[in-house]
Design an enzyme around this catalytic site. Structure first.
Site, PDB file in Angstrom:
ATOM      1  N   PRO A 168       0.787  -1.227   0.000  1.00  0.00           N
ATOM      2  CA  PRO A 168       0.000   0.000   0.000  1.00  0.00           C
ATOM      3  C   PRO A 168       0.828   1.292   0.000  1.00  0.00           C
ATOM      4  CG  PRO A 168      -0.207  -1.163   2.104  1.00  0.00           C
ATOM      5  CD  PRO A 168       0.475  -2.093   1.154  1.00  0.00           C
ATOM      6  N   ASN A 169       0.341   2.223  -0.793  1.00  0.00           N
ATOM      7  CA  ASN A 169       0.873   3.594  -0.913  1.00  0.00           C
ATOM      8  C   ASN A 169       2.184   3.704  -1.677  1.00  0.00           C
ATOM      9  OD1 ASN A 169      -1.259   4.944   0.571  1.00  0.00           O
ATOM     10  ND2 ASN A 169      -0.441   3.883   2.369  1.00  0.00           N
ATOM     11  N   ARG A 202       4.572  12.779  -1.945  1.00  0.00           N
ATOM     12  CA  ARG A 202       4.755  13.413  -0.634  1.00  0.00           C
ATOM     13  C   ARG A 202       5.922  12.723   0.089  1.00  0.00           C
ATOM     14  NH1 ARG A 202       1.015  16.352   2.038  1.00  0.00           N
ATOM     15  NH2 ARG A 202       1.408  15.198   3.946  1.00  0.00           N
ATOM     16  N   TYR A 262      11.203   9.060   1.247  1.00  0.00           N
ATOM     17  CA  TYR A 262      11.136   8.070   0.160  1.00  0.00           C
ATOM     18  C   TYR A 262      11.737   8.562  -1.163  1.00  0.00           C
ATOM     19  CZ  TYR A 262       7.882   5.975   3.474  1.00  0.00           C
ATOM     20  OH  TYR A 262       7.323   5.433   4.602  1.00  0.00           O
ATOM     21  N   ASN A 302       8.127  -5.659  -1.072  1.00  0.00           N
ATOM     22  CA  ASN A 302       8.058  -4.555  -0.120  1.00  0.00           C
ATOM     23  C   ASN A 302       6.586  -4.487   0.297  1.00  0.00           C
ATOM     24  OD1 ASN A 302       7.927  -2.229   1.347  1.00  0.00           O
ATOM     25  ND2 ASN A 302       9.013  -0.948  -0.149  1.00  0.00           N
ATOM     26  N   ALA A 329       3.224  -0.909   4.609  1.00  0.00           N
ATOM     27  CA  ALA A 329       2.682  -0.918   5.978  1.00  0.00           C
ATOM     28  C   ALA A 329       2.285  -2.314   6.442  1.00  0.00           C
ATOM     29  CB  ALA A 329       1.486   0.023   6.060  1.00  0.00           C
ATOM     30  N   GLU A 373      13.007  -9.331   1.249  1.00  0.00           N
ATOM     31  CA  GLU A 373      12.231  -8.182   1.743  1.00  0.00           C
ATOM     32  C   GLU A 373      13.011  -6.898   1.457  1.00  0.00           C
ATOM     33  OE1 GLU A 373      12.066  -8.247   6.001  1.00  0.00           O
ATOM     34  OE2 GLU A 373      10.676  -6.560   6.136  1.00  0.00           O
ATOM     35  N   HIS A 386      12.918  -2.542   1.785  1.00  0.00           N
ATOM     36  CA  HIS A 386      12.306  -1.281   2.231  1.00  0.00           C
ATOM     37  C   HIS A 386      13.141  -0.127   1.700  1.00  0.00           C
ATOM     38  CE1 HIS A 386       9.423  -3.325   4.640  1.00  0.00           C
ATOM     39  NE2 HIS A 386      10.386  -4.092   5.091  1.00  0.00           N
ATOM     40  N   ARG A 399      13.612   4.180  12.231  1.00  0.00           N
ATOM     41  CA  ARG A 399      12.374   4.969  12.291  1.00  0.00           C
ATOM     42  C   ARG A 399      11.557   4.572  13.534  1.00  0.00           C
ATOM     43  NH1 ARG A 399       9.547   5.026   6.616  1.00  0.00           N
ATOM     44  NH2 ARG A 399       8.442   6.730   7.624  1.00  0.00           N
TER      45      ARG A 399
HETATM   46  O1  CA2 Z   1      10.506   2.090   3.500  1.00  0.00           O
HETATM   47  C1  CA2 Z   1       9.678   1.386   2.920  1.00  0.00           C
HETATM   48  O2  CA2 Z   1       9.829   0.906   1.805  1.00  0.00           O
HETATM   49  C2  CA2 Z   1       8.315   1.137   3.600  1.00  0.00           C
HETATM   50  O3  CA2 Z   1       7.956  -0.219   3.334  1.00  0.00           O
HETATM   51  C3  CA2 Z   1       7.342   2.116   2.942  1.00  0.00           C
HETATM   52  C4  CA2 Z   1       5.949   2.125   3.559  1.00  0.00           C
HETATM   53  C5  CA2 Z   1       6.012   2.203   5.088  1.00  0.00           C
HETATM   54  O4  CA2 Z   1       4.722   2.026   5.639  1.00  0.00           O
HETATM   55  C6  CA2 Z   1       6.972   1.164   5.688  1.00  0.00           C
HETATM   56  O5  CA2 Z   1       7.031   1.354   7.096  1.00  0.00           O
HETATM   57  C7  CA2 Z   1       8.359   1.311   5.097  1.00  0.00           C
HETATM   58  C8  CA2 Z   1       5.150   3.326   3.007  1.00  0.00           C
HETATM   59  C9  CA2 Z   1       4.971   3.276   1.495  1.00  0.00           C
HETATM   60  C10 CA2 Z   1       4.875   4.602   0.833  1.00  0.00           C
HETATM   61  O6  CA2 Z   1       4.172   5.550   1.612  1.00  0.00           O
HETATM   62  C11 CA2 Z   1       4.142   6.863   1.207  1.00  0.00           C
HETATM   63  C12 CA2 Z   1       3.829   7.797   2.168  1.00  0.00           C
HETATM   64  C13 CA2 Z   1       3.775   9.132   1.849  1.00  0.00           C
HETATM   65  C14 CA2 Z   1       4.034   9.519   0.533  1.00  0.00           C
HETATM   66  C15 CA2 Z   1       4.321   8.581  -0.436  1.00  0.00           C
HETATM   67  C16 CA2 Z   1       4.371   7.249  -0.117  1.00  0.00           C
END
Ligand code: CA2
Length: 144
Positions: A9-10, A17, A22, A73, A76, A97, A99, A106
């Site tokens: 997700p995301n 953002r 990221y 990956n 969340a 895996e 990230h 974090r």
């Molecule tokens: O660091 C990573 O790759 C994560 O898997 C990314 C996830 C996060 O929940 C993990 O803890 C670490 C989040 C994916 C992207 O989220 C965004 C948030 C804001 C703006 C753009 C993407």
């Protein structure tokens, strides 16, 4: 060799953002980078992204007998999903895996990973390069 790259997700919101966490590159750019790297190395890669846990489980199950390796990956869902861990165990495909950010530095909740129990390797905090490093690992493993 066939590798499935799964993003949770995301990840489709990358570059929009939180560039300080990221980076500024988008999901489309990530996909392009992975495909170019795979082509250069003679590997077939399929990319999948979903915001839904059940869809990620379905995709892992469908990989059984089709793919030689998985780069995942779970985003969340890394920190919550026993279902994704069980799907990886059920299909038995070697997995890495990845990230983008360094989750170890974090929030405490990001330092918990359910999939880590199954994955042969975890790559954190190397940005997009983590995906190509994961492909390298699976390619080397496959050649042995
Ligand atoms: O660091 C990573 O790759 C994560 O898997 C990314 C996830 C996060 O929940 C993990 O803890 C670490 C989040 C994916 C992207 O989220 C965004 C948030 C804001 C703006 C753009 C993407």
């Amino acid at each position: 060799m066939k590798i499935l790259v799964i993003n949770g997700p995301n990840i489709n919101m990358l570059g929009i953002r939180e560039p300080e966490v990221y980076g500024r590159q988008t999901y489309a750019e990530l996909c392009e980078m992975i495909q170019v790297y795979a082509a250069e190395n003679g590997v077939t890669v399929e990319l999948y992204q979903s915001n839904h846990e059940g869809d990620l489980v379905d995709t892992i199950q469908q990989a059984y007998g089709v793919f030689d390796g998985i780069v995942i990956n779970p985003a969340a869902y890394t920190h919550t999903s026993v279902a994704i861990l069980d799907a990886l165990k059920a299909c038995g495909i070697p997995a890495v895996e990845v990230h983008i950010s360094d989750v170890e530095k974090r929030e405490a909740f990001r330092q918990i990973s359910y999939v880590r129990e199954y994955c042969e390797k975890t790559i954190c905090g190397h940005g997009f390069a983590g995906y190509t490093e994961a492909i390298d690992y699976l390619m080397n493993r496959h050649q042995m």
